[in-house]
Design a protein around this motif. Structure first.
Motif, PDB file in Angstrom:
ATOM      1  N   THR A   1       0.945  -1.535  -0.116  1.00 24.72           N
ATOM      2  CA  THR A   1      -0.092   0.263  -0.304  1.00 24.72           C
ATOM      3  C   THR A   1       0.854   1.132   0.075  1.00 24.72           C
ATOM      4  O   THR A   1       0.502   2.217   0.014  1.00 24.72           O
ATOM      5  CB  THR A   1      -0.836  -0.296   1.572  1.00 24.72           C
ATOM      6  N   VAL A   2       2.285   1.029   0.540  1.00 23.21           N
ATOM      7  CA  VAL A   2       2.784   2.514   0.673  1.00 23.21           C
ATOM      8  C   VAL A   2       4.118   2.158  -0.166  1.00 23.21           C
ATOM      9  O   VAL A   2       5.128   1.026  -0.707  1.00 23.21           O
ATOM     10  CB  VAL A   2       3.310   2.546   2.168  1.00 23.21           C
ATOM     11  N   MET A   3       4.972   3.589  -0.883  1.00 21.94           N
ATOM     12  CA  MET A   3       6.188   3.066  -2.413  1.00 21.94           C
ATOM     13  C   MET A   3       6.766   4.469  -2.020  1.00 21.94           C
ATOM     14  O   MET A   3       5.902   5.345  -1.829  1.00 21.94           O
ATOM     15  CB  MET A   3       5.623   3.109  -3.532  1.00 21.94           C
ATOM     16  N   ALA A   4       8.059   4.958  -2.095  1.00 23.42           N
ATOM     17  CA  ALA A   4       8.625   5.930  -2.234  1.00 23.42           C
ATOM     18  C   ALA A   4       9.961   5.945  -2.782  1.00 23.42           C
ATOM     19  O   ALA A   4       9.350   5.025  -4.089  1.00 23.42           O
ATOM     20  CB  ALA A   4       8.929   5.869  -0.465  1.00 23.42           C
ATOM     21  N   ASN A   5      11.157   6.057  -2.865  1.00 19.82           N
ATOM     22  CA  ASN A   5      11.964   6.110  -3.593  1.00 19.82           C
ATOM     23  C   ASN A   5      12.892   5.701  -3.273  1.00 19.82           C
ATOM     24  O   ASN A   5      12.525   3.911  -2.746  1.00 19.82           O
ATOM     25  CB  ASN A   5      12.203   7.279  -4.203  1.00 19.82           C
ATOM     26  N   SER A   6      14.149   5.572  -3.274  1.00 18.17           N
ATOM     27  CA  SER A   6      14.634   4.055  -2.922  1.00 18.17           C
ATOM     28  C   SER A   6      15.649   4.106  -1.438  1.00 18.17           C
ATOM     29  O   SER A   6      14.659   5.137  -0.552  1.00 18.17           O
ATOM     30  CB  SER A   6      16.549   4.857  -3.773  1.00 18.17           C
ATOM     31  N   PRO A   7      15.513   2.725  -1.377  1.00 15.93           N
ATOM     32  CA  PRO A   7      16.257   1.795  -2.073  1.00 15.93           C
ATOM     33  C   PRO A   7      14.839   1.001  -2.244  1.00 15.93           C
ATOM     34  O   PRO A   7      13.682   1.310  -2.166  1.00 15.93           O
ATOM     35  CB  PRO A   7      16.626   1.459  -1.106  1.00 15.93           C
ATOM     36  N   THR A   8      15.426  -0.094  -2.824  1.00 15.33           N
ATOM     37  CA  THR A   8      13.735  -0.455  -3.064  1.00 15.33           C
ATOM     38  C   THR A   8      12.843  -1.302  -2.705  1.00 15.33           C
ATOM     39  O   THR A   8      13.807  -1.252  -1.306  1.00 15.33           O
ATOM     40  CB  THR A   8      14.993  -2.055  -4.663  1.00 15.33           C
ATOM     41  N   LEU A   9      12.376  -1.849  -3.031  1.00 18.16           N
ATOM     42  CA  LEU A   9      10.756  -2.357  -2.142  1.00 18.16           C
ATOM     43  C   LEU A   9      11.036  -3.296  -1.034  1.00 18.16           C
ATOM     44  O   LEU A   9      10.640  -2.990   0.524  1.00 18.16           O
ATOM     45  CB  LEU A   9       9.266  -2.982  -2.653  1.00 18.16           C
ATOM     46  N   ASP A  10      12.457  -4.544  -1.093  1.00 23.70           N
ATOM     47  CA  ASP A  10      12.391  -5.722  -0.578  1.00 23.70           C
ATOM     48  C   ASP A  10      13.083  -4.839   1.055  1.00 23.70           C
ATOM     49  O   ASP A  10      12.638  -5.337   1.806  1.00 23.70           O
ATOM     50  CB  ASP A  10      12.846  -6.453  -0.783  1.00 23.70           C
ATOM     51  N   GLN A  11      14.254  -3.784   0.535  1.00 25.84           N
ATOM     52  CA  GLN A  11      15.212  -3.044   1.866  1.00 25.84           C
ATOM     53  C   GLN A  11      13.812  -2.090   2.367  1.00 25.84           C
ATOM     54  O   GLN A  11      14.231  -1.496   4.173  1.00 25.84           O
ATOM     55  CB  GLN A  11      15.734  -2.555   1.194  1.00 25.84           C
ATOM     56  N   GLN A  12      13.153  -1.600   1.548  1.00 25.31           N
ATOM     57  CA  GLN A  12      12.052  -0.649   2.574  1.00 25.31           C
ATOM     58  C   GLN A  12      11.026  -1.145   3.126  1.00 25.31           C
ATOM     59  O   GLN A  12      10.557  -0.541   4.856  1.00 25.31           O
ATOM     60  CB  GLN A  12      11.211   0.127   1.765  1.00 25.31           C
ATOM     61  N   LEU A  13      11.014  -2.457   3.446  1.00 25.49           N
ATOM     62  CA  LEU A  13       9.808  -3.475   4.023  1.00 25.49           C
ATOM     63  C   LEU A  13      10.725  -3.831   4.868  1.00 25.49           C
ATOM     64  O   LEU A  13      10.097  -3.606   6.400  1.00 25.49           O
ATOM     65  CB  LEU A  13       9.727  -4.822   2.870  1.00 25.49           C
ATOM     66  N   ASP A  14      11.872  -4.254   4.744  1.00 23.36           N
ATOM     67  CA  ASP A  14      12.718  -4.956   5.929  1.00 23.36           C
ATOM     68  C   ASP A  14      12.765  -3.474   6.865  1.00 23.36           C
ATOM     69  O   ASP A  14      13.613  -3.323   8.808  1.00 23.36           O
ATOM     70  CB  ASP A  14      13.993  -5.418   5.716  1.00 23.36           C
ATOM     71  N   ASN A  15      13.720  -2.446   6.177  1.00 24.36           N
ATOM     72  CA  ASN A  15      13.953  -1.571   7.937  1.00 24.36           C
ATOM     73  C   ASN A  15      12.307  -0.594   8.079  1.00 24.36           C
ATOM     74  O   ASN A  15      12.124  -0.802   9.199  1.00 24.36           O
ATOM     75  CB  ASN A  15      14.116  -0.159   6.629  1.00 24.36           C
ATOM     76  N   LEU A  16      11.086  -1.004   7.541  1.00 20.11           N
ATOM     77  CA  LEU A  16       9.589  -1.040   7.972  1.00 20.11           C
ATOM     78  C   LEU A  16       8.988  -1.812   9.441  1.00 20.11           C
ATOM     79  O   LEU A  16       8.954  -1.468  10.054  1.00 20.11           O
ATOM     80  CB  LEU A  16       8.716  -0.822   7.049  1.00 20.11           C
ATOM     81  N   SER A  17      10.226  -2.936   9.167  1.00 20.07           N
ATOM     82  CA  SER A  17      10.446  -3.875   9.998  1.00 20.07           C
ATOM     83  C   SER A  17      10.128  -3.754  11.705  1.00 20.07           C
ATOM     84  O   SER A  17      10.701  -4.064  12.949  1.00 20.07           O
ATOM     85  CB  SER A  17      10.225  -5.028  10.062  1.00 20.07           C
ATOM     86  N   ARG A  18      11.896  -2.703  11.486  1.00 20.42           N
ATOM     87  CA  ARG A  18      12.130  -1.865  12.909  1.00 20.42           C
ATOM     88  C   ARG A  18      10.991  -0.549  13.607  1.00 20.42           C
ATOM     89  O   ARG A  18      11.666  -0.662  14.290  1.00 20.42           O
ATOM     90  CB  ARG A  18      13.358  -0.830  12.720  1.00 20.42           C
ATOM     91  N   TYR A  19      10.658  -0.834  13.202  1.00 21.18           N
ATOM     92  CA  TYR A  19       9.424   0.164  13.586  1.00 21.18           C
ATOM     93  C   TYR A  19       7.810  -0.291  14.104  1.00 21.18           C
ATOM     94  O   TYR A  19       7.293  -1.172  13.809  1.00 21.18           O
ATOM     95  CB  TYR A  19       8.825   1.443  12.781  1.00 21.18           C
ATOM     96  N   ARG A  20       7.276   0.027  15.526  1.00 23.76           N
ATOM     97  CA  ARG A  20       6.069  -0.245  15.747  1.00 23.76           C
ATOM     98  C   ARG A  20       4.901   0.132  15.096  1.00 23.76           C
ATOM     99  O   ARG A  20       5.297   1.710  14.306  1.00 23.76           O
ATOM    100  CB  ARG A  20       5.684   0.279  16.950  1.00 23.76           C
TER     101      ARG A  20
END
Length: 313
Positions: free
Chosen positions: A168-187
């Motif tokens: 449901t969300v998209m931004a710029n770099s890095p690629t989506l898989d890396q964005q999702l990995d980073n997201l998992s650090r947040y509540r």
């Protein structure tokens, strides 16, 4: 430099919004393009050609291609910048080619659903000609009136497709898989960090995901549209906000779409108003129509102010 947010789990309407952030104006123009147009992929020798199957309302960049839009079937598509170092477009082969500047237009012209578009990904080859002497990376977000979604990224010479309503969300770099990995650090996405507040791509991705998660269920269509409009404003970049390199990448405009009812919304950040185009009311129109979306007098339903014009690309 751009963000896209799709609200597909509310019972009123499937709505989406994106912002266009860039160092200079993209010189946007808004077009209504009826079905039946003979189109080209604008990729030189071996370009794909097609006759459009769907009418669409689109926004162009620099008069050379389409970056955003909605078609009469309720499919929306958005091109967002991806750093060229993260991108590797397919090598030349026998498939017909489409320039990345025409990728969004190709999708809106030919498909009614995300599933249809994803099924056809391997049928063409996307190429990346220089734009104003520079190399641009691009990735694509798609969504439709069923709530389906896909993110398509050219990586390692192939098209990586993330297909499903959860994207449901998209931004710029890095690629989506890396964005999702980073997201998992947040509540509340698995980690304990609170939402960040910077204007970097990763921070915008997290913040958009965070506030979308807590967006209250709308009680009306207006609230369903306003929900994504307020969220995209939250991740937009005000004038004068610097990146680490000292450059300024402000948000030039924000768009939104009600996929359920086929309405396209647009707001220039140089204007206090938001206007919209009602796609169903244009059914049967055979002329290409244009509107200057940077006109600060535009507000409310401005479908009637579209005027015949020659499309430049």
């Amino acid at each position: 430099m751009c963000t896209r947010i799709f609200w597909n789990d509310n019972p009123v309407a499937k709505t989406v919004a994106r912002c266009m952030d860039w160092a200079v104006s993209d010189e946007s123009e808004l077009w209504y393009v009826p079905a039946g147009q003979q189109r080209s992929g604008d990729a030189g020798d071996g370009s794909h050609t097609w006759v459009s199957q769907h009418a669409n309302v689109v926004v162009s960049m620099w008069g050379i291609g389409t970056v955003d839009g909605l078609n009469d079937a309720g499919l929306a598509a958005h091109a967002l910048y991806l750093d060229p170092t993260d991108v590797s477009f397919p090598a030349p082969d026998q498939r017909p080619a489409v320039a990345h500047t025409m990728w969004v237009q190709y999708l809106l012209d030919n498909f009614a659903t995300v599933a249809e578009a994803v099924a056809a990904v391997e049928g063409i080859r996307i190429v990346a000609p220089l734009l104003r002497g520079e190399s641009f990376g691009v990735h694509i977000a798609l969504e439709d009136s069923t709530g389906d979604s896909a993110i398509i990224e050219p990586i390692d010479g192939r098209m990586v497709v993330h297909h499903g309503s959860e994207f449901t969300v998209m931004a710029n770099s890095p690629t989506l898989d890396q964005q999702l990995d980073n997201l998992s650090r947040y509540r509340p996405f698995g980690g304990e960090l609170p939402p960040p507040g910077d204007i970097t791509s990763q921070d915008r991705f997290v913040r958009a995901s965070y506030f979308l998660h807590y967006l209250p269920e709308p009680t009306s269509l207006d609230e369903a549209v306003a929900g994504v409009v307020q969220l995209i404003a939250n991740v937009s970049v005000p004038y004068g906000a610097p990146y680490a390199d000292g450059g300024v990448y402000p948000t030039w405009w924000r768009s939104a779409a009600d996929l359920t009812n086929r309405t396209y919304f647009f707001g220039s950040t140089r204007s206090p108003g938001i206007f919209w185009i009602d796609v169903p009311s244009l059914a049967g129109t055979t002329e290409i129509l244009r509107l200057d979306p940077r006109d600060t007098s535009l507000v409310g339903d401005e479908t009637s102010r579209l005027e015949p014009a020659a499309l430049r690309y």
